[in-house]
Design a protein around this motif. Structure first.
Motif, PDB file in Angstrom:
ATOM      1  N   UNK A  52       0.816  -1.204   0.000  1.00  0.00           N
ATOM      2  CA  UNK A  52       0.000   0.000   0.000  1.00  0.00           C
ATOM      3  C   UNK A  52       0.856   1.263   0.000  1.00  0.00           C
ATOM      4  N   UNK A  53       2.006   1.212   0.619  1.00  0.00           N
ATOM      5  CA  UNK A  53       2.901   2.365   0.665  1.00  0.00           C
ATOM      6  C   UNK A  53       3.699   2.541  -0.623  1.00  0.00           C
ATOM      7  N   UNK A  54       3.523   1.636  -1.579  1.00  0.00           N
ATOM      8  CA  UNK A  54       4.258   1.731  -2.832  1.00  0.00           C
ATOM      9  C   UNK A  54       5.632   1.131  -2.780  1.00  0.00           C
ATOM     10  N   UNK A  55       5.933   0.392  -1.732  1.00  0.00           N
ATOM     11  CA  UNK A  55       7.227  -0.260  -1.622  1.00  0.00           C
ATOM     12  C   UNK A  55       7.120  -1.693  -2.145  1.00  0.00           C
ATOM     13  N   UNK A  56       8.214  -2.417  -2.070  1.00  0.00           N
ATOM     14  CA  UNK A  56       8.187  -3.811  -2.480  1.00  0.00           C
ATOM     15  C   UNK A  56       8.197  -4.019  -3.974  1.00  0.00           C
ATOM     16  N   UNK A  57       8.524  -2.984  -4.762  1.00  0.00           N
ATOM     17  CA  UNK A  57       8.601  -3.156  -6.210  1.00  0.00           C
ATOM     18  C   UNK A  57       9.892  -3.872  -6.604  1.00  0.00           C
ATOM     19  N   UNK A  58       9.803  -4.642  -7.664  1.00  0.00           N
ATOM     20  CA  UNK A  58      10.971  -5.410  -8.094  1.00  0.00           C
ATOM     21  C   UNK A  58      12.095  -4.499  -8.568  1.00  0.00           C
TER      22      UNK A  58
END
Length: 308
Positions: free
Chosen positions: A146-152
């Motif tokens: 939800x915070x926009x993190x964790x993108x490859x």
């Protein structure tokens, strides 16, 4: 260390046998393309020792300006030539295809259409690996997503700098003509929404539908005339008095109107009925005394003498 010098090419002497081999070269071109495609002999070029290329015009209507090149050679002490190569080459007036450019370099901004896929190179310097493999529980990963993190892959420092330079030099940067013409800047405008990333220190999004940068990324020192602080006090315009022209008149012809005639006829009928009612009311006696007085009233002088 001594630099090596490349020897200059030595101009070869034209071989008489190879230069005279026009007909063997023509025969080789006919075997390759057919007699109908071979035109007149255009000349020859000495390529090297006992190596000559003969040129023939192309008679094909789709290859105007092209020419057939037949290279012949001769072995030492040989009296006949050997066909080395037969190719078609463009001349000075030939229509040729543009120089080949890889597809990754041909695609330009704005070329992407609905349904198109533009793959990102694996070594794109604008991106760098993100932190996706954290081993955190699912509930924590949901918050991270939800915070926009964790993108490859995420934007690299080079990618941020490149975007900042491109946006600053674009139509919505501080050097644009519209920004130079006004004293207002976006960083003080109420319609300016700052970006949430580190680029938010210098860029934001315009939310004013009347501004040219509406819905676009604009620099903090960009500006336009639709700034929220641009307020102009306008005085009430004077109201002129009504003017009446009493020195003349205009003659106007009105077309007959059947409905107006019907209305006028009805009005005349109503007025006539009202007059008739008034006449009857005036003729009707108002009391019995008036009736008796009218009955005994003499109507002539003779009647007056008789009564006397």
């Amino acid at each position: 260390m001594t630099a090596l010098r490349t020897p200059e090419p030595v101009r070869a002497k034209a071989d008489a046998v190879c230069v005279a081999a026009v007909e063997p070269a023509r025969a080789a071109a006919i075997d390759e393309a057919g007699a109908a495609q071979i035109g007149e002999h255009l000349g020859h070029l000495v390529e090297g020792e006992r190596l000559v290329t003969h040129y023939f015009a192309s008679a094909h209507p789709g290859y105007r300006g092209w020419r057939w090149a037949v290279t012949v050679t001769r072995a030492s002490r040989a009296k006949t030539v050997t066909i080395n190569e037969v190719v078609m080459l463009p001349g000075d007036e030939a229509i040729v295809a543009p120089e080949w450019v890889p597809w990754s370099e041909r695609v330009q901004p704005g070329d992407l259409r609905p349904g198109d896929l533009f793959p990102t190179p694996a070594d794109d310097p604008r991106l760098e690996p993100g932190f996706t493999d954290t081993g955190a529980p699912d509930d924590v990963l949901q918050v991270v997503e939800e915070l926009g993190l964790g993108r490859e892959r995420v934007l690299s420092v080079f990618g941020r700098d490149e975007a900042a330079e491109r946006w600053t030099a674009g139509d919505f940067g501080p050097a644009s003509p519209i920004a130079q013409a006004v004293p207002y800047k976006c960083n003080g405008c109420g319609y300016w929404i700052r970006l949430g990333d580190s680029l938010g220190r210098s860029f934001g999004v315009c939310a004013n539908e009347m501004a040219p940068g509406e819905g676009r990324v604009v620099a903090f020192d960009y500006g336009c005339g639709a700034h929220s602080d641009a307020v102009i006090d306008l005085a009430e315009p004077p109201i002129a008095d009504h003017a009446f022209d009493t020195t003349g008149y205009d003659a106007m012809e009105l077309a007959p109107n059947d409905e107006a005639v019907e209305v006028a006829t009805d009005d005349e009928a109503v007025e006539a009925d009202a007059v008739h009612t008034e006449v009857e009311a005036a003729a009707e006696p108002t009391s019995d005394d008036e009736v008796e007085a009218d009955a005994v009233e003499p109507t002539s002088d003779d009647e007056v003498r008789t009564q006397a």
